[in-house]
Motif scaffolding. Structure first.
Motif, short mmCIF file in Angstrom:
data_model
loop_
_atom_site.label_atom_id
_atom_site.label_comp_id
_atom_site.label_asym_id
_atom_site.label_seq_id
_atom_site.Cartn_x
_atom_site.Cartn_y
_atom_site.Cartn_z
N SER A 30 0.84 -1.21 0.00
CA SER A 30 0.00 0.00 0.00
C SER A 30 0.87 1.25 0.00
O SER A 30 1.95 1.26 0.58
CB SER A 30 -0.91 0.00 1.23
N THR A 31 0.37 2.29 -0.67
CA THR A 31 1.00 3.61 -0.59
C THR A 31 0.04 4.63 0.02
O THR A 31 0.28 5.83 -0.05
CB THR A 31 1.45 4.08 -1.99
N THR A 32 -1.03 4.14 0.63
CA THR A 32 -2.02 5.04 1.25
C THR A 32 -1.40 5.80 2.42
O THR A 32 -1.55 7.02 2.55
CB THR A 32 -3.24 4.25 1.74
N VAL A 33 -0.70 5.08 3.30
CA VAL A 33 0.03 5.67 4.41
C VAL A 33 1.34 4.93 4.55
O VAL A 33 1.47 3.78 4.12
CB VAL A 33 -0.76 5.61 5.74
N THR B 75 7.46 5.57 1.28
CA THR B 75 6.14 5.72 0.65
C THR B 75 5.27 4.47 0.74
O THR B 75 4.09 4.52 0.41
CB THR B 75 6.31 6.09 -0.83
N ALA C 195 -0.66 -3.37 3.90
CA ALA C 195 -2.07 -3.23 4.26
C ALA C 195 -2.65 -4.60 4.56
O ALA C 195 -2.40 -5.57 3.84
CB ALA C 195 -2.84 -2.57 3.12
N ALA D 17 -6.56 1.54 10.00
CA ALA D 17 -7.07 2.31 8.87
C ALA D 17 -8.19 3.24 9.34
O ALA D 17 -8.29 4.39 8.89
CB ALA D 17 -7.57 1.39 7.77
N HIS E 95 -2.33 -1.30 9.06
CA HIS E 95 -1.14 -1.04 8.26
C HIS E 95 0.07 -1.39 9.12
O HIS E 95 0.11 -1.11 10.32
CB HIS E 95 -1.06 0.42 7.83
#
Length: 640
Positions: free
Chosen positions: A60-63, A68, A72, A106, A170
């Motif tokens: 994941s690159t969400t957080v 980066t 997830a 999340a 995460h």
């Protein structure tokens, strides 16, 4: 003992993308930690982590905590579902690993914990490395703990799970490392040889039998107490199914090194499996005659199974543990044992153990027995039991104490109270915390606190030796500071309560027992990073520990004038934005760049040539230069 939870094994499923690094630079220890696992999730993969159940893991690159990318974890339907990493083949037996993971939710809030699953002969064991830690979607939380693999396994994994919810997670920036063992000191006296009045023992985990830990244990101690391996949850997790592997290994070690073994413990309100208190229909027991009979029958079967297994190999037992609650008018803890059987569980435990082990010494063990109210309630119970013919041979005083409590006089009163009962007395779980309250926390033990630990050991061991006709054994609750329950109880923080440090080297506390004249000789000499002298004062400033965004330091003040000081005020400037956050050994304040430290009530008087000091915590960004000038009571100490 009180809620002594041990750290343990680690990770699950495939090290594919986890990095194996030969050596990592570090400031923490002389040898430098070796990193064996790194998962940063910057390569677009899951880094070898796999699901523990039906949940889905993805890059994941969400957080991200760093960089980066992160891992997830979605679609969880059970609390135990979470990311797992296989470390079988990576971990070596007897090596103490530090495991660090960063976690966040999340959405929502929950608690997370870091745990381990290991399997031997197809039997799974689950070990907690870090307990429940509050978790939210608003910030990353670091779970860090240590683990030593002590037995052969066919399966070994580390995993993250939650306490109650099924929210998406995460995971990021995982590291697992170890510091190579430092050889123990072989040129110092053995504790067991110096203290000849009674045996001196250590409570241990299986890992303490291995490598340099095992050498330290064999050199210094007369006896061994299995810290957890003889408790009910370890020996009989399911009714009639007994497990003795861990405790057997300790008994074998003790025999090989001429050591005795103390058995701890047959009956306790903690670490007792839930099945023990279920009725014949599988429901929670209530106080009925039928349930009382069933519970006492289970107790008898357990004691016959455990004590009978060891026979004469374990000649001393803490038969019952922590049964006193001084807040109750009768003094008895309202445990499930007491609620269902009254005092008959105590009577039964001693009677059955005597039948199984007619020559063993049987003890009742408790904490805070130096508190008069608790001491007197325990005395009354022991007097009652002996009047009934219950075979109580001795009283165990745990002695989990701190640098300021209890006093020697309070401890002496504890001992003398039980003398008229004609029972043996043993110190069963001694350690000396550097902390005096739950609000204190130091990244590293301050030198002045370590000295106070040494003086407490000096004074209490001197007392025990004066009462050697009453005190027949002293056990410290742990081998060295790298493995102490006080790191996680009552709050998580690094403590230093034992005789040897985290590198297994003798501390001032050791000399407090062995040769008090040498207290102070093992504290490392200051390595100045800044200093000043003048005709009236000398100041040494050093940074004793530094981490990202923070550091710990101390200052040593010497009165080099011909006149005594009745009070003192030390001043300096932080020139790079450092900010004082906590200080001990005095009172501190900061205004702008100017730091002012005034003496405490106990160290204000400073004779000519005398020294004192203060320790502190502070923050830093960018650089952390040492102050270049100091003043003492307004007198400049110019830079050396």
């Amino acid at each position: 003992m009180r809620a002594w939870t041990r750290l343990a094994p680690v990770v699950a499923a495939g090290l594919a993308a986890a990095l194996l690094v030969p050596l990592m630079d570090a400031q923490a220890d002389e040898a430098g930690p070796v990193t064996v696992v790194t998962s940063t999730f910057e390569d677009g993969t899951t880094g070898g982590w796999v699901p523990r159940g039906a949940e889905v893991l993805s890059h994941s690159t969400t957080v991200a905590h760093g960089g980066t990318g992160s891992l997830a974890i979605a679609g969880r339907t059970r609390t135990w579902e979470g990311p797992v990493l296989d470390v079988l083949g990576t971990f070596d037996k007897g090596v103490r690993y530090t495991i660090s993971v960063w976690v966040r939710l999340a959405t929502g809030s929950d608690s997370a914990r870091l745990s381990v699953e290991r399997r031997t002969g197809g039997t799974a064991s689950y070990d907690q490395v870090v307990g429940n830690t509050a978790l939210t979607a608003g910030a990353w939380v670091n779970l860090t703990g240590t683990y030593t693999l002590a037995t052969d396994v066919e399966y070994l994994t580390v995993y993250v799970e939650t306490a109650s919810g099924f929210g998406d997670l995460h995971l990021d920036d995982v590291t697992i490392s170890y510091v190579p063992d430092t050889p123990i000191q072989t040129d110092i006296p053995s504790v067991k040889d110096v203290v000849a009045e009674f045996p001196v023992g250590a409570a241990i985990t299986p890992a303490a039998l291995l490598g340099e830990h095992g050498k330290l244990l064999a050199k210094h101690f007369d006896s061994i107490t299995p810290g957890n391996a003889l408790k009910w949850d370890a020996t009989e997790p399911a009714e009639g199914t007994f497990r003795f592997a861990d405790a057997d290994a300790m008994v074998t070690f003790a025999k090989a090194h001429g050591q005795a073994v103390r058995g701890h413990t047959l009956v306790w309100h903690n670490q007792t499996p839930a099945w023990v208190f279920l009725d014949a229909n599988g429901n929670a027991m209530t106080a009925t005659p039928e349930n009382k009979a069933l519970l006492l029958a289970r107790l008898e079967a357990h004691i016959r199974g455990v004590a009978g297994h060891y026979g004469a190999d374990i000649p001393v037992w803490d038969v019952v543990n922590e049964v006193i609650d001084e807040s109750q008018s009768d003094g008895y803890r309202r445990s499930r044992w007491y609620e269902i059987t009254g005092l008959d569980y105590i009577r039964t435990a001693f009677r059955v153990t005597r039948e199984v082990l007619p020559n063993a010494k049987l003890f009742i063990n408790d904490y805070n027995t130096n508190v008069p109210a608790k001491r007197d309630k325990l005395h009354a119970l022991v007097a009652l039991l002996k009047s009934e013919g219950v075979p109580v041979d001795g009283v165990g005083h745990q002695m989990h104490v701190n640098i300021d409590w209890p006093s020697t006089a309070e401890t002496e009163a504890m001992i003398t109270t039980f003398v008229p009962l004609g029972v043996e007395q043993q110190i069963t779980e001694m350690d000396v915390s550097i902390y005096t309250g739950n609000g204190e926390s130091f990244p590293a033990p301050p030198a002045d606190r370590l000295l106070k630990v040494a003086y407490k050991y000096r004074d209490l061991f001197a007392l025990y030796r004066r009462y050697a006709t009453e005190i027949t054994s002293v056990t410290v609750w742990g081998l060295a500071d790298d493995d102490t329950w006080l790191d996680t109880f009552p709050v998580t923080r690094k403590d230093a309560p034992l005789l040897f440090d985290t590198r297994l080297q003798a501390k001032d506390a050791y000399w407090g027992v062995v040769d008090p004249s040498k207290i102070g000789t093992t504290t490392p000499a200051p390595t100045p990073t800044g200093g000043a002298t003048a005709g009236a004062c000398a100041v040494t400033y050093r940074v004793t520990g530094q981490w990202q965004g923070g550091f710990q330091g101390d200052v040593k003040i010497t009165n080099t004038s011909a006149a005594a000081l009745s009070s003192w005020t030390l001043g300096w400037n932080f020139t790079a934005g450092q900010q004082l956050s906590q200080l001990w050994g005095g009172t501190g304040s900061q205004s702008g760049t100017t730091v002012t430290v005034r003496n405490a009530s106990w160290n204000g008087t400073l004779a000519p040539g005398a020294s004192t000091g203060a320790g502190f915590l502070a923050s830093w960004t960018g650089t952390n230069p040492a102050p270049s000038a100091f003043t003492l009571n307004g007198t400049a100490c110019t830079s050396a």
